[in-house]
Design a protein around this motif. Structure first.
Motif, PDB file in Angstrom:
ATOM      1  N   GLY A   2       0.837  -1.198   0.000  1.00 19.19           N
ATOM      2  CA  GLY A   2       0.000   0.000   0.000  1.00 19.19           C
ATOM      3  C   GLY A   2       0.870   1.245   0.000  1.00 19.19           C
ATOM      4  O   GLY A   2       1.805   1.349   0.799  1.00 19.19           O
ATOM      5  N   GLU A   3       0.599   2.165  -0.893  1.00 18.24           N
ATOM      6  CA  GLU A   3       1.360   3.409  -0.969  1.00 18.24           C
ATOM      7  C   GLU A   3       0.388   4.591  -0.873  1.00 18.24           C
ATOM      8  O   GLU A   3      -0.389   4.850  -1.790  1.00 18.24           O
ATOM      9  N   LEU A   4       0.439   5.262   0.279  1.00 18.53           N
ATOM     10  CA  LEU A   4      -0.382   6.455   0.499  1.00 18.53           C
ATOM     11  C   LEU A   4       0.517   7.655   0.227  1.00 18.53           C
ATOM     12  O   LEU A   4       1.534   7.832   0.904  1.00 18.53           O
ATOM     13  N   LEU A  12      -4.100   6.694  -2.781  1.00 24.21           N
ATOM     14  CA  LEU A  12      -3.725   5.403  -2.216  1.00 24.21           C
ATOM     15  C   LEU A  12      -3.618   4.399  -3.353  1.00 24.21           C
ATOM     16  O   LEU A  12      -4.585   4.163  -4.075  1.00 24.21           O
ATOM     17  N   SER A  41      -8.776   7.591  -4.465  1.00 27.22           N
ATOM     18  CA  SER A  41      -8.627   9.002  -4.105  1.00 27.22           C
ATOM     19  C   SER A  41      -9.984   9.521  -3.654  1.00 27.22           C
ATOM     20  O   SER A  41     -10.980   8.797  -3.685  1.00 27.22           O
ATOM     21  N   PHE A  81      -9.921   8.104   5.099  1.00 27.04           N
ATOM     22  CA  PHE A  81      -8.806   8.184   4.150  1.00 27.04           C
ATOM     23  C   PHE A  81      -7.935   9.409   4.453  1.00 27.04           C
ATOM     24  O   PHE A  81      -6.704   9.310   4.583  1.00 27.04           O
ATOM     25  N   SER A 131      -6.223   9.148   7.907  1.00 27.23           N
ATOM     26  CA  SER A 131      -5.063   8.268   7.882  1.00 27.23           C
ATOM     27  C   SER A 131      -3.823   9.021   7.404  1.00 27.23           C
ATOM     28  O   SER A 131      -2.734   8.873   7.974  1.00 27.23           O
ATOM     29  N   TYR A 132      -3.983   9.841   6.379  1.00 25.44           N
ATOM     30  CA  TYR A 132      -2.853  10.641   5.888  1.00 25.44           C
ATOM     31  C   TYR A 132      -2.399  11.624   6.958  1.00 25.44           C
ATOM     32  O   TYR A 132      -1.202  11.776   7.213  1.00 25.44           O
TER      33      TYR A 132
END
Length: 230
Positions: A134-136, A151, A167, A180, A183-184
């Protein structure tokens, strides 16, 4: 026609009407609007994100002076840890890292992008391949627009690799969009905390070096002239 058949037909028609309302005319899934509370949540999270971006950017000169920014990037990682998926006891290896992309020169460093990468790999013997990455990321930090947060999820199995990109523009549920963005924001807070720890550790190490040197100077004996003829 029997009554059960009519009832089943009505249920199917009603379900289809609801289902059809989930799509736009072009086939895209409809994005549900925010409730007022969710709008306030997004506004608060957006402010936090801007503040954290600024705090990280303020730390860049220190990291640069310590030569920790290499090829315009700074990163930290969490060592891989093994965990279990109860009750089946599958063993997974999980690791996490973050990257800060930087631009500019001495005295004018800017934070351009942020990436958080997590990897979960199944390591149980004699089991099918099951890797998930997973790449945020936010590659437009300067714009301070949460719409640029993305994401990317990659899943690798015996059948091949599948990639999905999420997104704010394609996540249907407003609750999930809030989650979402949160989390960032929370990951940015961890970055600030991680760099703070590095700064504190550096200050303690510098203090120890100075104290050690001063103690040595204070406890030394009398100076003597060096005689080169001996």
């Amino acid at each position: 026609m029997k009554k059960p058949s009519i009832l089943l037909l009505l249920i199917c028609l009603f379900s289809w009407e609801i289902f059809s309302q989930d799509f736009e005319k072009d086939g895209q899934i409809k994005i549900l609007p925010y409730e007022p509370m969710q709008v306030r949540d997004i506004e608060g999270l957006t402010k936090d994100i801007k503040d954290f971006h600024k705090r990280i950017e303020d730390m860049l000169p220190f990291l640069n002076r310590r030569k920790k920014i290499i090829d315009n990037e700074y990163f930290q990682f969490v060592p891989a840890m093994e965990n279990f998926n109860f009750p089946v006891r599958d063993r997974f290896l999980v690791d996490k890292k973050f990257y800060l992309r930087v631009s500019g020169g001495e005295g004018s460093l800017k934070l351009d992008g942020v990436r958080f990468i997590t990897r979960k790999s199944l390591v149980t013997k004699l089991r099918p391949i099951n890797d998930e990455i997973g790449e945020l990321k936010n590659e437009k930090v300067v714009a301070s627009d949460i719409a640029s947060i993305v994401l990317v999820v990659k899943r690798k199995t015996d059948a091949g690799t599948k990639e999905e990109v999420y997104s704010l523009g394609n996540i249907r549920s407003p609750n999930q969009r809030v989650k979402f963005v949160r989390s960032y924001r929370d990951n940015l807070a961890e970055v600030v905390q991680a760099i703070d720890k590095y700064v504190e550790g550096t200050i303690r190490a510098d203090r120890k070096d100075v104290d050690t040197m001063l103690d040595g100077l204070e406890s030394g004996g009398s100076f003597q002239e060096y005689n080169s003829n001996r």
